[in-house]
Design a protein around this motif. Structure first.
Motif, PDB file in Angstrom:
ATOM      1  N   GLN A  60      -3.648   7.108   4.825  1.00  0.00           N
ATOM      2  CA  GLN A  60      -4.900   7.830   4.629  1.00  0.00           C
ATOM      3  C   GLN A  60      -5.028   8.458   3.244  1.00  0.00           C
ATOM      4  OE1 GLN A  60      -7.571   7.786   6.477  1.00  0.00           O
ATOM      5  NE2 GLN A  60      -8.702   9.209   5.172  1.00  0.00           N
ATOM      6  N   PRO A  61      -3.949   9.047   2.676  1.00  0.00           N
ATOM      7  CA  PRO A  61      -4.095   9.630   1.334  1.00  0.00           C
ATOM      8  C   PRO A  61      -4.518   8.607   0.271  1.00  0.00           C
ATOM      9  CG  PRO A  61      -2.142  10.498   2.397  1.00  0.00           C
ATOM     10  CD  PRO A  61      -2.640   9.387   3.275  1.00  0.00           C
ATOM     11  N   VAL A  62      -4.035   7.370   0.387  1.00  0.00           N
ATOM     12  CA  VAL A  62      -4.433   6.328  -0.560  1.00  0.00           C
ATOM     13  C   VAL A  62      -5.912   6.017  -0.393  1.00  0.00           C
ATOM     14  CG1 VAL A  62      -4.015   3.969  -1.350  1.00  0.00           C
ATOM     15  CG2 VAL A  62      -2.112   5.345  -0.481  1.00  0.00           C
ATOM     16  N   SER A  63      -6.326   5.871   0.861  1.00  0.00           N
ATOM     17  CA  SER A  63      -7.721   5.560   1.162  1.00  0.00           C
ATOM     18  C   SER A  63      -8.656   6.671   0.698  1.00  0.00           C
ATOM     19  CB  SER A  63      -7.866   5.331   2.672  1.00  0.00           C
ATOM     20  OG  SER A  63      -9.181   4.992   3.006  1.00  0.00           O
ATOM     21  N   SER A  64      -8.254   7.914   0.959  1.00  0.00           N
ATOM     22  CA  SER A  64      -9.119   9.036   0.585  1.00  0.00           C
ATOM     23  C   SER A  64      -9.248   9.154  -0.929  1.00  0.00           C
ATOM     24  CB  SER A  64      -8.590  10.337   1.181  1.00  0.00           C
ATOM     25  OG  SER A  64      -7.324  10.660   0.642  1.00  0.00           O
ATOM     26  N   PHE A  65      -8.202   8.785  -1.660  1.00  0.00           N
ATOM     27  CA  PHE A  65      -8.290   8.831  -3.123  1.00  0.00           C
ATOM     28  C   PHE A  65      -9.249   7.758  -3.639  1.00  0.00           C
ATOM     29  CE2 PHE A  65      -6.951   7.047  -7.210  1.00  0.00           C
ATOM     30  CZ  PHE A  65      -7.165   8.153  -8.025  1.00  0.00           C
ATOM     31  N   LEU A  66      -9.156   6.565  -3.086  1.00  0.00           N
ATOM     32  CA  LEU A  66     -10.023   5.477  -3.537  1.00  0.00           C
ATOM     33  C   LEU A  66     -11.491   5.856  -3.350  1.00  0.00           C
ATOM     34  CD1 LEU A  66      -9.612   2.695  -4.760  1.00  0.00           C
ATOM     35  CD2 LEU A  66      -9.652   1.734  -2.450  1.00  0.00           C
ATOM     36  N   GLY A  67     -11.799   6.463  -2.217  1.00  0.00           N
ATOM     37  CA  GLY A  67     -13.122   7.031  -2.011  1.00  0.00           C
ATOM     38  C   GLY A  67     -14.246   6.010  -1.842  1.00  0.00           C
ATOM     39  N   ASP A 115       0.823  -1.207   0.000  1.00  0.00           N
ATOM     40  CA  ASP A 115       0.000   0.000   0.000  1.00  0.00           C
ATOM     41  C   ASP A 115       0.861   1.263   0.000  1.00  0.00           C
ATOM     42  OD1 ASP A 115      -2.419  -1.349  -0.085  1.00  0.00           O
ATOM     43  OD2 ASP A 115      -2.599  -1.458   2.095  1.00  0.00           O
ATOM     44  N   TYR A 116       1.975   1.219   0.704  1.00  0.00           N
ATOM     45  CA  TYR A 116       2.881   2.377   0.723  1.00  0.00           C
ATOM     46  C   TYR A 116       3.469   2.618  -0.672  1.00  0.00           C
ATOM     47  CZ  TYR A 116       7.005   5.224   1.778  1.00  0.00           C
ATOM     48  OH  TYR A 116       7.955   6.207   1.783  1.00  0.00           O
ATOM     49  N   ARG A 117       3.889   1.554  -1.338  1.00  0.00           N
ATOM     50  CA  ARG A 117       4.442   1.670  -2.685  1.00  0.00           C
ATOM     51  C   ARG A 117       3.378   2.179  -3.662  1.00  0.00           C
ATOM     52  NH1 ARG A 117       8.904   2.494  -5.818  1.00  0.00           N
ATOM     53  NH2 ARG A 117       8.881   1.247  -7.721  1.00  0.00           N
ATOM     54  N   ILE A 118       2.161   1.702  -3.537  1.00  0.00           N
ATOM     55  CA  ILE A 118       1.068   2.176  -4.390  1.00  0.00           C
ATOM     56  C   ILE A 118       0.910   3.681  -4.245  1.00  0.00           C
ATOM     57  CG2 ILE A 118      -1.459   2.190  -4.624  1.00  0.00           C
ATOM     58  CD1 ILE A 118      -1.379  -0.829  -4.021  1.00  0.00           C
ATOM     59  N   GLY A 119       0.873   4.145  -2.997  1.00  0.00           N
ATOM     60  CA  GLY A 119       0.612   5.559  -2.751  1.00  0.00           C
ATOM     61  C   GLY A 119       1.752   6.483  -3.107  1.00  0.00           C
ATOM     62  N   THR A 120       2.979   6.034  -2.892  1.00  0.00           N
ATOM     63  CA  THR A 120       4.130   6.922  -3.111  1.00  0.00           C
ATOM     64  C   THR A 120       4.696   6.844  -4.523  1.00  0.00           C
ATOM     65  OG1 THR A 120       5.624   5.200  -2.228  1.00  0.00           O
ATOM     66  CG2 THR A 120       4.806   6.891  -0.688  1.00  0.00           C
ATOM     67  N   HIS A 145      -6.280   1.969  -9.180  1.00  0.00           N
ATOM     68  CA  HIS A 145      -5.744   1.227  -8.033  1.00  0.00           C
ATOM     69  C   HIS A 145      -5.329  -0.182  -8.447  1.00  0.00           C
ATOM     70  CE1 HIS A 145      -5.646  -0.970  -4.205  1.00  0.00           C
ATOM     71  NE2 HIS A 145      -5.416   0.206  -3.646  1.00  0.00           N
ATOM     72  N   ARG A 146      -6.144  -0.836  -9.263  1.00  0.00           N
ATOM     73  CA  ARG A 146      -5.793  -2.188  -9.724  1.00  0.00           C
ATOM     74  C   ARG A 146      -4.479  -2.167 -10.489  1.00  0.00           C
ATOM     75  NH1 ARG A 146      -6.215  -5.182 -14.406  1.00  0.00           N
ATOM     76  NH2 ARG A 146      -6.379  -7.452 -14.054  1.00  0.00           N
ATOM     77  N   GLU A 147      -4.335  -1.229 -11.420  1.00  0.00           N
ATOM     78  CA  GLU A 147      -3.106  -1.138 -12.200  1.00  0.00           C
ATOM     79  C   GLU A 147      -1.910  -0.857 -11.288  1.00  0.00           C
ATOM     80  OE1 GLU A 147      -3.915   1.963 -14.975  1.00  0.00           O
ATOM     81  OE2 GLU A 147      -5.488   0.827 -16.017  1.00  0.00           O
ATOM     82  N   ALA A 148      -2.117  -0.002 -10.284  1.00  0.00           N
ATOM     83  CA  ALA A 148      -1.039   0.335  -9.356  1.00  0.00           C
ATOM     84  C   ALA A 148      -0.644  -0.871  -8.509  1.00  0.00           C
ATOM     85  CB  ALA A 148      -1.476   1.485  -8.452  1.00  0.00           C
ATOM     86  N   GLU A 149      -1.625  -1.656  -8.092  1.00  0.00           N
ATOM     87  CA  GLU A 149      -1.310  -2.816  -7.249  1.00  0.00           C
ATOM     88  C   GLU A 149      -0.580  -3.888  -8.050  1.00  0.00           C
ATOM     89  OE1 GLU A 149      -3.196  -4.963  -3.439  1.00  0.00           O
ATOM     90  OE2 GLU A 149      -4.619  -4.327  -4.973  1.00  0.00           O
ATOM     91  N   ILE A 150      -0.978  -4.086  -9.298  1.00  0.00           N
ATOM     92  CA  ILE A 150      -0.260  -5.042 -10.150  1.00  0.00           C
ATOM     93  C   ILE A 150       1.191  -4.607 -10.325  1.00  0.00           C
ATOM     94  CG2 ILE A 150      -0.059  -5.890 -12.528  1.00  0.00           C
ATOM     95  CD1 ILE A 150      -3.124  -5.952 -12.626  1.00  0.00           C
ATOM     96  N   ALA A 151       1.400  -3.336 -10.651  1.00  0.00           N
ATOM     97  CA  ALA A 151       2.766  -2.826 -10.843  1.00  0.00           C
ATOM     98  C   ALA A 151       3.580  -2.950  -9.560  1.00  0.00           C
ATOM     99  CB  ALA A 151       2.716  -1.373 -11.308  1.00  0.00           C
ATOM    100  N   THR A 152       2.944  -2.674  -8.427  1.00  0.00           N
ATOM    101  CA  THR A 152       3.623  -2.753  -7.132  1.00  0.00           C
ATOM    102  C   THR A 152       4.073  -4.168  -6.821  1.00  0.00           C
ATOM    103  OG1 THR A 152       2.465  -0.840  -6.208  1.00  0.00           O
ATOM    104  CG2 THR A 152       3.269  -2.484  -4.644  1.00  0.00           C
TER     105      THR A 152
END
Length: 281
Positions: free
Chosen positions: A91-98, A44-49, A120-127
């Motif tokens: 929190q910034p990741v969560s707030s973006f997902l909404g 989750d940290y890698r996704i957000g940053t 988010h899906r694309e980001a999690e795959i890349a992460t």
């Protein structure tokens, strides 16, 4: 990756991926291990940053632009907005997902909600595909002996076999299965504090139709965002269990939350892994 107890014990540079719903103890364990020469890779940290950094900032700026005072400061480059994402503050990741629903209650329209879900899906795959590179970095740059991949709770929903194969090739995959008691506790806690979640597109469409019909609503903007998340969470939870179990059966091993909660040291964790390997040999 499948290993015997002897192979695992002799593995000098251990590399483990933790799978399971948010709240089962993955991050608690990873934080404990990073004090014992383990590199903590937080998905989750890698996704957000890395992969959602710009969309997250764009969302924050869009909200700030609605405030006249901040709008003028932003347009004149008088202020600079940055994320302050940490492993302990996502929190910034969560707030973006909404959350989906009534915009007057902080909800998102269906099109925008699905756009963010897709990102988010694309980001999690890349992460998750970055894991092999970070295994190398952890050893060669930072000098860590072992590697723990604290994967997000939605990895089981990516429907991307190549990503799972990459993880299985480079790490020992451990699914943390909630006991019946812990299942109910996770559902109870989710109801008290509804948080944004990732849903597979097909699952979202199916459940959204059922929710609107059950609640007698005509369109998404009538949805109370928190109520929808509370309604969805148990259904999402039980839909994910067979997905996790298939991954564990094909690629890895299973531990229970009851077993994991008893782990307080690195030695106890390694002993528990050996127990899991032995009983599933």
């Amino acid at each position: 990756m499948k290993l015997s107890v002897e192979e695992f014990r002799a593995w000098d540079n251990k590399r483990i991926t933790l799978l399971g719903m948010s709240g089962v103890g993955k991050t608690r364990l990873a934080v404990m291990l990073r004090r014992n020469n383990w590199f903590h890779y937080s998905g989750d940290y890698r996704i957000g940053t890395r992969y959602l950094d710009e969309p997250i900032l764009d969302n924050i700026k869009q909200q700030a632009m609605q405030v006249p005072f901040l709008r003028e400061l932003l347009r004149s480059d008088s202020i600079h907005i940055i994320n302050n994402i940490t492993v302990d503050n996502l929190q910034p990741v969560s707030s973006f997902l909404g959350k989906l629903g009534n915009p007057e209650r902080g909800g998102l329209g269906l099109r925008e909600f699905k756009r963010r879900q897709s990102l988010h899906r694309e980001a999690e795959i890349a992460t998750m595909r970055d894991v092999p590179a970070f295994i190398r970095k952890a050893q060669e740059i930072y000098g860590y002996r072992h590697f723990i991949n604290d994967a997000g709770g939605s990895v089981c929903e990516l429907d991307d076999p190549q990503t799972l194969e990459i993880l299985a090739e480079h790490t020992l995959m451990i699914y943390i299965k909630a006991t019946e008691h812990d299942e109910q506790e996770l559902i109870r806690r989710a109801g008290l504090a509804p948080k944004p979640l990732y849903y597979r597109a097909e699952f979202l469409d199916e459940q959204l139709e059922a929710y609107l019909r059950e609640q007698g609503l005509d369109y998404v903007a009538q949805i109370e965002p928190d109520d929808f998340v509370r309604w969805m969470f148990p259904r999402l939870f039980y839909a994910r269990i067979p997905r996790y179990e298939r991954i564990a059966a094909e690629y890895g091993y299973t531990l229970s939350t009851e077993e994991l909660w008893q782990v307080e040291t690195e030695a106890e964790f390694l002993e528990l892994i050996e127990t899991s390997l032995a009983r599933q040999a």
